[in-house]
Motif scaffolding. Sequence first.
Motif, PDB file in Angstrom:
ATOM      1  N   GLU A   1     -19.370   6.754  24.571  1.00 43.18           N
ATOM      2  CA  GLU A   1     -20.647   5.735  24.160  1.00 43.18           C
ATOM      3  C   GLU A   1     -20.221   5.011  22.925  1.00 43.18           C
ATOM      4  OE1 GLU A   1     -24.872   7.006  22.548  1.00 43.18           O
ATOM      5  OE2 GLU A   1     -24.984   7.382  24.745  1.00 43.18           O
ATOM      6  N   ILE A   2     -20.113   3.596  23.361  1.00 38.19           N
ATOM      7  CA  ILE A   2     -19.712   2.631  22.321  1.00 38.19           C
ATOM      8  C   ILE A   2     -20.988   1.839  21.920  1.00 38.19           C
ATOM      9  CG2 ILE A   2     -18.344   0.821  21.734  1.00 38.19           C
ATOM     10  CD1 ILE A   2     -16.526   1.816  23.985  1.00 38.19           C
ATOM     11  N   SER A   3     -21.355   1.649  20.639  1.00 43.38           N
ATOM     12  CA  SER A   3     -22.476   0.678  20.118  1.00 43.38           C
ATOM     13  C   SER A   3     -21.909  -0.254  19.601  1.00 43.38           C
ATOM     14  CB  SER A   3     -23.372   1.562  19.115  1.00 43.38           C
ATOM     15  OG  SER A   3     -23.924   2.710  19.868  1.00 43.38           O
ATOM     16  N   VAL A   4     -22.426  -1.603  19.919  1.00 45.29           N
ATOM     17  CA  VAL A   4     -21.841  -2.857  19.273  1.00 45.29           C
ATOM     18  C   VAL A   4     -23.080  -3.829  18.940  1.00 45.29           C
ATOM     19  CG1 VAL A   4     -20.298  -4.887  19.738  1.00 45.29           C
ATOM     20  CG2 VAL A   4     -19.800  -2.726  20.974  1.00 45.29           C
ATOM     21  N   ARG A   5     -22.828  -4.177  17.773  1.00 46.75           N
ATOM     22  CA  ARG A   5     -23.930  -5.116  17.164  1.00 46.75           C
ATOM     23  C   ARG A   5     -24.039  -6.527  17.908  1.00 46.75           C
ATOM     24  NH1 ARG A   5     -23.083  -4.417  10.774  1.00 46.75           N
ATOM     25  NH2 ARG A   5     -20.861  -4.647  11.535  1.00 46.75           N
ATOM     26  N   ALA A   6     -25.331  -7.097  17.670  1.00 47.06           N
ATOM     27  CA  ALA A   6     -25.289  -8.476  18.372  1.00 47.06           C
ATOM     28  C   ALA A   6     -24.202  -9.451  17.962  1.00 47.06           C
ATOM     29  CB  ALA A   6     -26.706  -9.038  18.050  1.00 47.06           C
TER      30      ALA A   6
ATOM     31  N   GLU B   1     -21.063  -9.682  18.140  1.00 47.46           N
ATOM     32  CA  GLU B   1     -20.055  -8.800  17.273  1.00 47.46           C
ATOM     33  C   GLU B   1     -19.175  -8.137  18.072  1.00 47.46           C
ATOM     34  OE1 GLU B   1     -20.826  -7.027  13.772  1.00 47.46           O
ATOM     35  OE2 GLU B   1     -21.940  -8.251  12.790  1.00 47.46           O
ATOM     36  N   SER B   2     -18.075  -7.551  17.514  1.00 44.76           N
ATOM     37  CA  SER B   2     -17.152  -6.917  18.519  1.00 44.76           C
ATOM     38  C   SER B   2     -16.954  -5.651  17.886  1.00 44.76           C
ATOM     39  CB  SER B   2     -15.696  -7.698  18.701  1.00 44.76           C
ATOM     40  OG  SER B   2     -15.196  -7.869  17.372  1.00 44.76           O
ATOM     41  N   GLU B   3     -16.422  -4.653  18.603  1.00 45.95           N
ATOM     42  CA  GLU B   3     -16.070  -3.188  18.130  1.00 45.95           C
ATOM     43  C   GLU B   3     -14.618  -2.588  18.574  1.00 45.95           C
ATOM     44  OE1 GLU B   3     -16.876  -0.066  15.625  1.00 45.95           O
ATOM     45  OE2 GLU B   3     -18.389  -1.894  16.199  1.00 45.95           O
ATOM     46  N   SER B   4     -13.963  -2.186  18.026  1.00 45.78           N
ATOM     47  CA  SER B   4     -12.773  -1.633  18.506  1.00 45.78           C
ATOM     48  C   SER B   4     -12.719  -0.007  18.299  1.00 45.78           C
ATOM     49  CB  SER B   4     -11.609  -2.116  17.548  1.00 45.78           C
ATOM     50  OG  SER B   4     -11.449  -3.285  17.795  1.00 45.78           O
ATOM     51  N   VAL B   5     -12.451   0.401  19.413  1.00 46.07           N
ATOM     52  CA  VAL B   5     -12.782   2.018  19.400  1.00 46.07           C
ATOM     53  C   VAL B   5     -11.202   2.668  20.051  1.00 46.07           C
ATOM     54  CG1 VAL B   5     -15.085   2.015  19.524  1.00 46.07           C
ATOM     55  CG2 VAL B   5     -13.564   1.872  21.473  1.00 46.07           C
ATOM     56  N   THR B   6     -11.139   3.872  19.902  1.00 53.35           N
ATOM     57  CA  THR B   6     -10.061   4.453  20.435  1.00 53.35           C
ATOM     58  C   THR B   6     -10.381   5.364  21.665  1.00 53.35           C
ATOM     59  OG1 THR B   6      -8.458   4.649  18.356  1.00 53.35           O
ATOM     60  CG2 THR B   6      -7.829   6.063  19.925  1.00 53.35           C
ATOM     61  N   ALA B   7      -9.699   5.041  22.653  1.00 51.20           N
ATOM     62  CA  ALA B   7      -9.997   6.036  23.938  1.00 51.20           C
ATOM     63  C   ALA B   7      -8.856   6.921  24.234  1.00 51.20           C
ATOM     64  CB  ALA B   7     -10.532   5.343  25.098  1.00 51.20           C
ATOM     65  N   THR B   8      -9.110   8.115  24.438  1.00 51.62           N
ATOM     66  CA  THR B   8      -7.967   9.034  25.020  1.00 51.62           C
ATOM     67  C   THR B   8      -8.371   9.559  26.367  1.00 51.62           C
ATOM     68  OG1 THR B   8      -7.631   9.630  22.634  1.00 51.62           O
ATOM     69  CG2 THR B   8      -6.934  11.181  24.139  1.00 51.62           C
ATOM     70  N   LEU B   9      -7.348   9.443  27.331  1.00 51.11           N
ATOM     71  CA  LEU B   9      -7.312  10.125  28.584  1.00 51.11           C
ATOM     72  C   LEU B   9      -6.423  11.297  28.821  1.00 51.11           C
ATOM     73  CD1 LEU B   9      -7.646   6.777  30.768  1.00 51.11           C
ATOM     74  CD2 LEU B   9      -9.538   8.570  30.226  1.00 51.11           C
ATOM     75  N   VAL B  10      -6.985  12.128  29.389  1.00 53.05           N
ATOM     76  CA  VAL B  10      -6.013  13.279  29.913  1.00 53.05           C
ATOM     77  C   VAL B  10      -5.986  13.674  31.422  1.00 53.05           C
ATOM     78  CG1 VAL B  10      -6.087  14.340  27.669  1.00 53.05           C
ATOM     79  CG2 VAL B  10      -7.800  14.916  29.533  1.00 53.05           C
ATOM     80  N   LEU B  11      -4.906  14.033  31.806  1.00 56.13           N
ATOM     81  CA  LEU B  11      -4.757  14.316  33.321  1.00 56.13           C
ATOM     82  C   LEU B  11      -4.005  15.539  33.762  1.00 56.13           C
ATOM     83  CD1 LEU B  11      -5.196  13.121  36.496  1.00 56.13           C
ATOM     84  CD2 LEU B  11      -3.040  12.302  36.002  1.00 56.13           C
TER      85      LEU B  11
ATOM     86  N   MET C   1     -21.492 -10.587  23.304  1.00 58.82           N
ATOM     87  CA  MET C   1     -21.724 -11.761  23.351  1.00 58.82           C
ATOM     88  C   MET C   1     -23.061 -12.093  23.343  1.00 58.82           C
ATOM     89  SD  MET C   1     -18.632 -13.604  25.765  1.00 58.82           S
ATOM     90  CE  MET C   1     -17.100 -13.169  25.421  1.00 58.82           C
ATOM     91  N   THR C   2     -23.831 -10.991  23.643  1.00 57.20           N
ATOM     92  CA  THR C   2     -25.404 -11.281  23.597  1.00 57.20           C
ATOM     93  C   THR C   2     -26.057 -11.398  22.155  1.00 57.20           C
ATOM     94  OG1 THR C   2     -25.944  -8.898  23.700  1.00 57.20           O
ATOM     95  CG2 THR C   2     -25.585  -9.996  25.836  1.00 57.20           C
ATOM     96  N   ASN C   3     -27.244 -11.635  22.134  1.00 57.76           N
ATOM     97  CA  ASN C   3     -27.763 -11.855  20.797  1.00 57.76           C
ATOM     98  C   ASN C   3     -28.652 -10.709  20.326  1.00 57.76           C
ATOM     99  OD1 ASN C   3     -27.058 -14.380  20.376  1.00 57.76           O
ATOM    100  ND2 ASN C   3     -28.562 -15.190  21.593  1.00 57.76           N
ATOM    101  N   ILE C   4     -28.738  -9.354  21.206  1.00 62.00           N
ATOM    102  CA  ILE C   4     -29.355  -8.258  20.787  1.00 62.00           C
ATOM    103  C   ILE C   4     -28.162  -7.307  20.646  1.00 62.00           C
ATOM    104  CG2 ILE C   4     -31.421  -8.863  21.752  1.00 62.00           C
ATOM    105  CD1 ILE C   4     -30.696  -7.280  24.274  1.00 62.00           C
ATOM    106  N   PRO C   5     -28.154  -6.141  20.050  1.00 64.82           N
ATOM    107  CA  PRO C   5     -27.540  -5.109  19.852  1.00 64.82           C
ATOM    108  C   PRO C   5     -27.305  -4.394  21.440  1.00 64.82           C
ATOM    109  CG  PRO C   5     -28.977  -4.821  17.864  1.00 64.82           C
ATOM    110  CD  PRO C   5     -29.538  -5.915  18.957  1.00 64.82           C
ATOM    111  N   GLN C   6     -26.187  -3.690  21.762  1.00 60.17           N
ATOM    112  CA  GLN C   6     -25.945  -3.085  23.003  1.00 60.17           C
ATOM    113  C   GLN C   6     -25.304  -1.931  22.618  1.00 60.17           C
ATOM    114  OE1 GLN C   6     -27.131  -3.984  25.694  1.00 60.17           O
ATOM    115  NE2 GLN C   6     -27.672  -6.191  25.332  1.00 60.17           N
ATOM    116  N   THR C   7     -25.534  -0.893  23.673  1.00 58.20           N
ATOM    117  CA  THR C   7     -24.911   0.661  23.785  1.00 58.20           C
ATOM    118  C   THR C   7     -24.105   0.516  25.074  1.00 58.20           C
ATOM    119  OG1 THR C   7     -26.386   1.503  22.020  1.00 58.20           O
ATOM    120  CG2 THR C   7     -25.075   2.922  23.684  1.00 58.20           C
ATOM    121  N   PHE C   8     -23.000   0.687  25.150  1.00 57.55           N
ATOM    122  CA  PHE C   8     -22.246   0.986  26.401  1.00 57.55           C
ATOM    123  C   PHE C   8     -21.677   2.148  26.902  1.00 57.55           C
ATOM    124  CE2 PHE C   8     -21.642  -3.447  24.364  1.00 57.55           C
ATOM    125  CZ  PHE C   8     -22.111  -4.213  25.554  1.00 57.55           C
TER     126      PHE C   8
END
Length: 468
Positions: A413-418, A420-430, A389-396
Amino acid sequence: MTKQKSNAASSPEIISTDLYQAREKIYVRRIKGYFRNLRVFGGLFLFILYFGILWLDWDGRQAVLFDLPARQFHIFGITFWPQDFALLAWALIIAAFALFFITVYAGRVWCGYTCPQSVWTWIFMFIEEKTEGKRNARIKLDNRGFSIGKLLRKIAKHVLWTLVALVTAITFVGYFAPIKELVPDLATFQAHGWSVFWIAFFTLATYGNAGWLREQVCIYMCPYARFQSVMFDADTLIVSYDAARGENRGTRKRGVDPASLDLGDCIDCDLCVQVCPTGIDIRDGLQYECITCAACIDACDSVMEKMNYDKGLISYTTENQLAGKETHILRPRLIGYASALLIMVIAFSWVLYSRVPLELHITRDRGALHQMTGDGLIQNNYLLKVINMTNIPQTFNLTVEGMDGLVFRSDTEISVRASESESVTATLVLPPELNELPTNKIHFKIESINDDSLKTKSESRFFGPANF
């Protein structure tokens, strides 16, 4: 409504009565004075805000833009999303309580000085005076038969009204469609159909409300005129006529002692009626049509000054003061509104200040609760939606908490433009030996690598076979 009148010598007569009263045109006289100057400078300030603020840029975009297609409201450095609707609701509640507080203290000053209907009506009346003349000239012009001069004056007035209404409408639509794109598109006939429709609609609405309806909006259409009385009390500031000082009314020569003629200070010039935009006589007492613009105060003070009388025959006063009683500024109702308003403003400011412009939504893979990998690990899949929700691109940076041994088999590592929203797939193993229960509560956490304060987390579940 019909009445039947019987007569022995004739047949029954039917008398028709029209219950609809046609509007009588009000010819408002312009008057100079202190309160008129307040209205002029206040209106000028509002005009500068309304017509100027949307031309400002902020971080490469329009400073104030309500982007409905993208469902984003940009107000300078803050972007509001649909999930921030509660903040909008609170802002409207705060505005309502502010209006209530002002009304309890000073009556309808909002209507007289800052209401768009009043401000634009004064502008249209100014244009009317410049094209058709002052009050008496306008009355004579309307009563006169057709002439080329009359036609030209009327055309000039309506053309200027339409231009003001058109500029007003374009500016209004410019808050929802970027104004720096809208104006060139209109000039080249490439504007979107909906933009053209709303510009035409608001042009017609402004032209009709400020040019033709005028006081009808304030008297019949505005709900504020109807419920304001429940907020008034004997200590509310109102525009009022001092009948004890003004009566009996009557004309007299300047310098004559009114007491010798058994008269009050009111010379019955009717100037207070001529300058009233709603056409009422303030000397008849408090009326819901009064918008507290104080034009009658300026008019009466100018007459009192010419007659060498004290000003204030019509003034901002209270019912208690007129009755010779003490006026109480601090009273329970006013204190109650002020306290509620202060608490809400503080709470709203704190929520706005502490608001994290970041959201994380998690959806589990509904195809299977869990899977076993080829190397014997328990695997869960998730769909993560990160809203920047910020006005600058962010990398999380993405991490997970709640269970020992959880490992990502996807990019963290997820990059999202200012804005905007980004959908990514996350996979966890145990490893199976670390899974004791069929379901375990976990938290996904994202944090900006550039801003430590920009972080949030969201709860989810990790499923696997029981290991008791």
